[in-house]
Design a protein around this motif. Structure first.
Motif, mmCIF file in Angstrom:
data_model
loop_
_atom_site.group_PDB
_atom_site.id
_atom_site.type_symbol
_atom_site.label_atom_id
_atom_site.label_comp_id
_atom_site.label_asym_id
_atom_site.label_seq_id
_atom_site.Cartn_x
_atom_site.Cartn_y
_atom_site.Cartn_z
ATOM 1 N N LEU A 1 0.831 -1.200 0.000
ATOM 2 C CA LEU A 1 0.000 0.000 0.000
ATOM 3 C C LEU A 1 0.870 1.255 0.000
ATOM 4 C CD1 LEU A 1 -2.776 1.410 0.234
ATOM 5 C CD2 LEU A 1 -2.577 1.157 2.724
ATOM 6 N N VAL A 2 1.921 1.257 0.788
ATOM 7 C CA VAL A 2 2.837 2.400 0.838
ATOM 8 C C VAL A 2 3.440 2.665 -0.538
ATOM 9 C CG1 VAL A 2 5.087 3.150 1.738
ATOM 10 C CG2 VAL A 2 3.362 2.220 3.298
ATOM 11 N N ARG A 3 3.757 1.601 -1.263
ATOM 12 C CA ARG A 3 4.397 1.743 -2.582
ATOM 13 C C ARG A 3 3.405 2.040 -3.705
ATOM 14 N NH1 ARG A 3 6.991 -3.124 -0.715
ATOM 15 N NH2 ARG A 3 5.641 -4.327 -2.134
ATOM 16 N N ASP A 4 2.113 1.923 -3.422
ATOM 17 C CA ASP A 4 1.079 2.130 -4.440
ATOM 18 C C ASP A 4 1.180 3.557 -4.983
ATOM 19 O OD1 ASP A 4 -1.484 2.736 -5.691
ATOM 20 O OD2 ASP A 4 -2.245 0.913 -4.731
ATOM 21 N N GLU A 5 1.241 3.690 -6.303
ATOM 22 C CA GLU A 5 1.438 5.009 -6.901
ATOM 23 C C GLU A 5 0.276 5.951 -6.607
ATOM 24 O OE1 GLU A 5 3.715 7.844 -8.658
ATOM 25 O OE2 GLU A 5 4.297 5.796 -8.092
ATOM 26 N N ARG A 6 -0.924 5.419 -6.371
ATOM 27 C CA ARG A 6 -2.044 6.278 -5.991
ATOM 28 C C ARG A 6 -1.789 6.962 -4.657
ATOM 29 N NH1 ARG A 6 -6.614 1.863 -5.866
ATOM 30 N NH2 ARG A 6 -4.811 0.812 -4.936
ATOM 31 N N VAL A 7 -0.946 6.324 -3.842
ATOM 32 C CA VAL A 7 -0.627 6.852 -2.510
ATOM 33 C C VAL A 7 0.683 7.637 -2.554
ATOM 34 C CG1 VAL A 7 -0.159 6.224 -0.107
ATOM 35 C CG2 VAL A 7 -1.899 4.975 -1.401
ATOM 36 N N VAL A 8 1.788 6.957 -2.809
ATOM 37 C CA VAL A 8 3.083 7.634 -2.765
ATOM 38 C C VAL A 8 3.198 8.694 -3.857
ATOM 39 C CG1 VAL A 8 4.318 5.944 -4.215
ATOM 40 C CG2 VAL A 8 5.570 7.264 -2.504
#
Length: 301
Positions: A113-120
């Protein structure tokens, strides 16, 4: 002959934890990227974030992903080894797990989740650089009496106790259960991110052991909070599971107790710019543990 390595001396732009409260205007931008920088946030989103200090995203993750992360959260809560770890914080009254820190290291599911481009990607847009995780956790906030988080600025603590030099960090709270107006939702004072409130009182040694359950050091006075609320108002955030609230590190925020039957659970990630890496604490005798304030500044990829 060897040369000793010294931590660089960094000017303290935001004095706090002294004999009296000190008000300091913000010294840095709110949005660091140039207009048109690529990423999931629109120019309107970024303008709203710059003005208010926060941004709501209705569909940060899908319903299927909500189920995935809730299942993983429940697995971690039920794991006796995790509960016994110092990264797990337990409610003093109910003995239920309140928070689990460093979840992106405890769980590959949350690491993804942390690495998800929508987030990071949104964090990079706001901060204008590569980012690392300063802190991650799941907040369970179970029903029937989970205690709240008193009014505070995260940056005040991260600056004083973790050595974060500047206001170049952003938090995201992703709802894993419905955020109701009755179950202890997040409250923010819009626009408060533009003023730093340095709190009065020294930082006790190992303050984190107490503050993770109930804050004391680093909390504003009643008078200061009243002035901030009069100037900025208070916004309560509600939303479906899967929605998210992004907010600036210096927003004045808090949440009430949850006395309803309905848990308010979320995953909370703090991204800091790699150009704003932590130094020595500005107003504490020792650093907090790395599971609370990271010292690994590796960019999220």
């Amino acid at each position: 002959m060897t040369t000793a390595t010294r931590t660089p001396v960094v000017e303290d732009l935001y004095p706090s934890r002294g004999p009296a409260e000190v008000v300091t205007p913000r010294q840095e931008p709110v949005v660091w990227s140039a207009p048109g920088a690529p990423g999931p946030a629109t120019s309107g989103d970024l303008a709203s974030y710059e003005r208010d200090g926060f941004l709501g995203v209705e569909d940060q993750i899908t319903d299927d992903e909500v189920r995935l992360y809730r299942t993983e959260m429940e697995r971690l809560i039920a794991d006796p080894a995790v509960r016994a770890d110092e990264r797990a914080i337990v409610e003093s009254r109910s003995q239920k797990v309140r928070s689990i820190f460093e979840v992106h290291r405890l769980s590959e599911v949350f690491a993804a989740l942390v690495r998800d481009e929508r987030v990071v990607g949104r964090a990079r847009q706001i901060l204008g650089s590569d980012v690392y995780v300063h802190q991650s956790r799941i907040n369970v906030k179970p029903g029937f009496g989970a205690s709240g988080f008193y009014w505070h600025s995260d940056f005040e603590t991260w600056h004083a106790e973790d050595g974060m030099p500047k206001m170049r960090a952003v938090s995201v709270s992703i709802a894993l259960t419905e955020n109701r107006d009755t179950n202890g939702g997040l409250m923010i004072m819009p626009g408060s991110h533009r003023t730093f409130l340095g709190c009065a009182g020294a930082t006790p040694e190992d303050n984190y052991k107490k503050s993770l359950q109930m804050q004391d050091a680093g909390t504003p006075s009643d008078g200061a909070l009243t002035r901030f609320a009069d100037d900025h108002g208070i916004r309560l955030f509600t939303g479906r599971a899967g929605s998210a609230t992004w907010f600036d590190c210096n927003c004045m925020h808090g949440s009430g107790d949850n006395i309803t039957p309905y848990a308010r659970s979320n995953v909370f990630i703090v991204f800091n710019s790699v150009e704003n890496a932590a130094v020595e604490p500005f107003a504490a005798p020792v650093r907090r543990p790395e599971f609370i304030g990271a010292r690994d500044f590796t960019p999220v990829r």
